[in-house]
Design an enzyme around this catalytic site. Structure first.
Site, short mmCIF file in Angstrom:
data_model
loop_
_atom_site.label_atom_id
_atom_site.label_comp_id
_atom_site.label_asym_id
_atom_site.label_seq_id
_atom_site.Cartn_x
_atom_site.Cartn_y
_atom_site.Cartn_z
N ASN A 1 -29.54 6.11 8.95
CA ASN A 1 -29.77 5.12 9.52
C ASN A 1 -31.31 5.11 10.35
OD1 ASN A 1 -27.29 3.40 9.37
ND2 ASN A 1 -26.44 5.13 10.44
N ASN A 2 -32.01 6.12 9.93
CA ASN A 2 -33.33 6.25 10.57
C ASN A 2 -34.33 5.38 9.45
OD1 ASN A 2 -35.75 7.29 11.02
ND2 ASN A 2 -34.76 8.88 12.06
N ASP B 1 -30.31 15.71 7.31
CA ASP B 1 -30.07 16.26 8.72
C ASP B 1 -31.48 16.94 8.97
OD1 ASP B 1 -28.24 15.71 10.95
OD2 ASP B 1 -28.39 17.66 11.26
N PHE C 1 -42.77 9.25 13.90
CA PHE C 1 -41.72 9.04 14.82
C PHE C 1 -41.01 10.38 15.46
CE2 PHE C 1 -37.92 10.90 12.58
CZ PHE C 1 -38.47 11.06 11.33
N TYR D 1 -40.54 13.74 17.21
CA TYR D 1 -41.58 14.58 18.06
C TYR D 1 -42.84 14.43 17.42
CZ TYR D 1 -36.98 15.76 20.11
OH TYR D 1 -35.93 16.06 20.75
N ASP D 2 -43.21 13.83 16.43
CA ASP D 2 -44.74 13.84 15.73
C ASP D 2 -45.64 13.91 16.71
OD1 ASP D 2 -43.36 14.05 13.06
OD2 ASP D 2 -43.73 11.81 12.79
P1 ITT Z 1 -29.61 9.77 10.51
O1 ITT Z 1 -28.78 10.75 10.97
O2 ITT Z 1 -29.18 8.43 10.36
O3 ITT Z 1 -30.47 10.07 9.18
P2 ITT Z 1 -31.13 10.39 12.68
O4 ITT Z 1 -32.41 10.10 13.44
O5 ITT Z 1 -29.91 10.36 13.74
O6 ITT Z 1 -30.69 9.63 11.76
P3 ITT Z 1 -30.75 13.38 12.53
O7 ITT Z 1 -29.44 13.41 13.06
O8 ITT Z 1 -31.32 14.07 11.45
O9 ITT Z 1 -31.16 12.08 12.24
O10 ITT Z 1 -31.90 13.58 13.89
C1 ITT Z 1 -33.20 13.91 13.69
C2 ITT Z 1 -33.93 14.05 14.87
O11 ITT Z 1 -35.03 15.05 14.63
C3 ITT Z 1 -34.94 12.42 14.96
O12 ITT Z 1 -34.10 11.69 15.47
C4 ITT Z 1 -36.05 13.15 15.55
O13 ITT Z 1 -36.04 13.18 16.96
C5 ITT Z 1 -36.24 14.58 14.90
N1 ITT Z 1 -37.05 14.61 13.61
C6 ITT Z 1 -36.33 14.94 12.53
N2 ITT Z 1 -37.44 14.90 11.46
C7 ITT Z 1 -38.66 14.36 12.28
C8 ITT Z 1 -39.90 14.19 11.82
O14 ITT Z 1 -40.47 14.21 10.48
N3 ITT Z 1 -40.89 14.07 12.86
C9 ITT Z 1 -40.44 14.06 14.16
N4 ITT Z 1 -39.36 14.03 14.63
C10 ITT Z 1 -38.26 14.44 13.61
#
Ligand code: ITT
Length: 193
Positions: free
Chosen positions: A9-10, A68, A148, A150-151
């Protein structure tokens, strides 16, 4: 097989992965009519990735993959880890998450951190995992407006700019997600028929 459901959902993840896999038609959850907030109740990245993919396969009978991911900070003993999305509580707010980490690390010379992605692919009745990591250090203030999560505070080792100051293409060449997607692509090209 050139159509694949990506169970996320991201919107940022979706955009990054679509750009990395131009040879596939990456179908989103809204494309298949799924608007559920899939509960992530496991205590590992692998477990949560599996939950997301299994939810879609069980409910829709479709092969799919999920991602994840999260940030592990050495001085915080691996936090926020699997709690990265909601580190500063509900609702998800990336600015507040970053502020919390910067506060917790204030005055701390150890800024080491790493991003992790675990992809779970459900394909023809089996499940496969692909992992990617990137090591780096955290800045003391926000730098850049791209990306997005913590980038804006993550500088990969060997680079003077944060992920938020890079183009999406540059980030994906070295990112956790980029490495994991490359492994997924190798699998799809070599194993999946
Ligand atoms: P889905 O579960 O629907 O895929 P989500 O955003 O909830 O979306 P996660 O549970 O995997 O995804 O949480 C990942 C979090 O980690 C995300 O919200 C960011 O805060 C951080 N994150 C993951 N990948 C990142 C990236 O490439 N750059 C910056 N922050 C990241």
């Amino acid at each position: 097989m050139n159509q694949l459901v990506f169970a996320t959902n991201n919107a940022h993840k979706l955009e990054e992965v679509r750009a990395m896999l131009p040879q596939f038609q990456i179908v989103s959850l809204s494309d298949i009519g799924c608007h559920d907030d899939i509960p992530e109740t496991a205590d590992t990245f692998h477990g949560n990735a599996a939950i997301k993919s299994d939810f879609i396969t069980q409910k829709y009978g479709l092969d799919c993959f999920s991602d994840d991911s999260g940030l592990e900070v050495e001085a915080l003993h691996g936090a926020p880890g699997i709690f990265s999305a909601r580190y500063a509580g509900e609702p998800v707010n990336h600015t507040r998450n970053i502020e919390k980490i910067l506060r917790e690390l204030e005055g701390n010379p150890n800024r080491n951190a790493r991003f992790i992605t675990v992809i779970a692919l459900n394909y023809k009745g089996s499940q496969y995992f692909f992992e990617g990591t990137v090591e780096g250090s955290l800045t003391t203030s926000i730098q850049g407006i791209g990306g997005f999560g913590y980038d804006p505070i993550f500088k990969p080792f060997g680079h003077e700019i944060t992920f938020a100051e890079m183009s999406q293409e540059q980030k994906s060449k070295m990112s956790h997600r980029g490495h994991a997607v490359q492994k997924l692509l190798n699998f799809l090209n070599n194993t999946a028929i």
